[in-house]
Design a protein around this motif. Structure first.
Motif, mmCIF file in Angstrom:
data_model
loop_
_atom_site.group_PDB
_atom_site.id
_atom_site.type_symbol
_atom_site.label_atom_id
_atom_site.label_comp_id
_atom_site.label_asym_id
_atom_site.label_seq_id
_atom_site.Cartn_x
_atom_site.Cartn_y
_atom_site.Cartn_z
ATOM 1 N N GLU A 197 -8.755 -1.797 2.646
ATOM 2 C CA GLU A 197 -7.664 -2.715 2.313
ATOM 3 C C GLU A 197 -7.933 -4.107 2.862
ATOM 4 O O GLU A 197 -8.307 -4.277 4.022
ATOM 5 C CB GLU A 197 -6.339 -2.197 2.877
ATOM 6 N N ILE B 105 -5.651 5.952 -0.033
ATOM 7 C CA ILE B 105 -5.741 4.940 1.025
ATOM 8 C C ILE B 105 -6.941 5.195 1.933
ATOM 9 O O ILE B 105 -7.661 4.275 2.328
ATOM 10 C CB ILE B 105 -4.436 4.913 1.851
ATOM 11 N N SER B 106 -7.159 6.472 2.249
ATOM 12 C CA SER B 106 -8.242 6.819 3.169
ATOM 13 C C SER B 106 -9.623 6.579 2.576
ATOM 14 O O SER B 106 -10.610 6.528 3.300
ATOM 15 C CB SER B 106 -8.115 8.285 3.597
ATOM 16 N N LEU C 1 -1.177 7.245 -2.573
ATOM 17 C CA LEU C 1 -1.327 8.507 -1.858
ATOM 18 C C LEU C 1 -2.204 8.289 -0.629
ATOM 19 O O LEU C 1 -3.108 7.448 -0.647
ATOM 20 C CB LEU C 1 -1.971 9.557 -2.763
ATOM 21 N N THR C 2 -1.957 9.054 0.402
ATOM 22 C CA THR C 2 -2.760 8.953 1.623
ATOM 23 C C THR C 2 -4.233 9.203 1.328
ATOM 24 O O THR C 2 -5.115 8.559 1.911
ATOM 25 C CB THR C 2 -2.268 9.970 2.671
ATOM 26 N N THR C 3 -4.500 10.107 0.407
ATOM 27 C CA THR C 3 -5.891 10.422 0.056
ATOM 28 C C THR C 3 -6.601 9.232 -0.576
ATOM 29 O O THR C 3 -7.807 9.049 -0.380
ATOM 30 C CB THR C 3 -5.933 11.618 -0.911
ATOM 31 N N ARG D 185 0.811 -1.210 0.000
ATOM 32 C CA ARG D 185 0.000 0.000 0.000
ATOM 33 C C ARG D 185 0.847 1.265 0.000
ATOM 34 O O ARG D 185 0.336 2.358 -0.250
ATOM 35 C CB ARG D 185 -0.922 0.028 1.224
ATOM 36 N N GLU D 186 2.154 1.138 0.278
ATOM 37 C CA GLU D 186 3.008 2.313 0.461
ATOM 38 C C GLU D 186 3.085 3.208 -0.774
ATOM 39 O O GLU D 186 3.384 4.395 -0.662
ATOM 40 C CB GLU D 186 4.427 1.891 0.868
#
Length: 291
Positions: A163, A158-159, A154-156, A150-151
């Motif tokens: 997952e 992922i949020s 982008l955080t956006t 997942r790294e």
């Protein structure tokens, strides 16, 4: 049965089965870990569950939608892949295959699914282009992103996704990529030590149009440079290429080793900024040619 592979963590299996049976699967899913084959298999099972018309026991594996999804011929399953000879998705590709079709009703099933293979290769620009679609999709749309880790997201992004971890990343797959990077990095170092610009250019040919390999080779070269500096100072090595480190230590003083590291750091930075692959290769050769 959905997600029946024994390598999938029990928590993931139970969660997916419960959500599928209740028809409460999230509209944006990220499948991470495991092997590429396992991720593809699970993506197909999720697709069957979303399209299945059975009243219970989803996916049933017998209805027309399940059978077409399993065979890979369902018109409401869209695999979002690069156009033509490109190796990575472009923003235009996303606009044409996702945003422009998002609100078009499914052809046969009640839902439709967009699958993104190798999603950990999506550039930040492409991920940003997808954000609006992920945030506010039609009720009948599901997104499935397949990635080793997942790294790279982008955080956006992922949020806005759920997952499901399928296990540890395939050892054989990561080992193969690491071996390729080591081999090319060794060739680059050998060419660098000759001081011949043509040799350096030839050594980079294997990285043509392969952004991930370019970044891995740059990282491996940095590791070897650190070992070369350790060799010169008599401290402990950190890389797995002692012969290459000794070659560098013999050919360059500390100041020039630092220049090599700075060049590779710049290449990794350019790669993160989604620079064109051909330009990356040219810059790679040019920077090392100036050492």
């Amino acid at each position: 049965m959905i997600f029946s592979d024994k390598d999938i963590p029990a928590a993931t299996r139970d969660a997916v089965r419960t959500l599928a049976e209740r028809r409460r699967l999230p509209q944006s899913v990220m499948l991470t870990g495991g092997s590429e084959t396992l991720r593809e298999k699970c993506a197909k099972e999720l697709t069957e569950a979303v399209l299945c018309t059975a009243p219970k026991g989803v996916p049933c594996g017998r209805c027309a939608d399940c059978l077409k999804a399993k065979a890979g011929v369902h018109p409401d399953v869209i695999r979002v892949v690069p156009d033509g000879s490109r190796k990575t998705l472009s923003v235009d590709n996303v606009r044409g295959n996702v945003r422009d079709t998002l609100w078009i009703a499914p052809n046969e099933a009640e839902n439709k699914v967009y699958i993104f293979p190798n999603a950990d290769e999506l550039s930040p620009q492409v991920q940003n282009a997808l954000l609006k679609s992920i945030e506010e999709p039609p009720d009948f749309v599901m997104f499935v992103f397949l990635a080793a880790r997942r790294e790279s997201f982008l955080t956006t992004v992922i949020s806005r996704t759920t997952e499901f971890v399928l296990g540890d990343v395939s050892v054989s797959s990561s080992k193969k990529a690491d071996e390729a990077a080591c081999s090319v990095a060794s060739a680059v170092i050998a060419a660098l030590c000759t001081g011949n610009e043509y040799d350096i250019m030839i050594s980079t040919a294997a990285m043509h149009k392969n952004r991930k390999l370019i970044k891995r080779v740059a990282a491996k070269t940095v590791e070897t440079v650190r070992d070369a500096m350790a060799e010169r100072s008599g401290t402990e090595h950190i890389s797995d290429s002692p012969a290459d480190a000794l070659r560098l230590a013999s050919a360059f003083n500390e100041a020039r080793l630092l220049k090599i590291k700075a060049a590779m750091d710049k290449i990794m930075s350019y790669s993160d900024m989604n620079a064109n692959e051909n330009l990356l290769i040219s810059e790679f050769s040019a920077l090392l040619g100036d050492i």
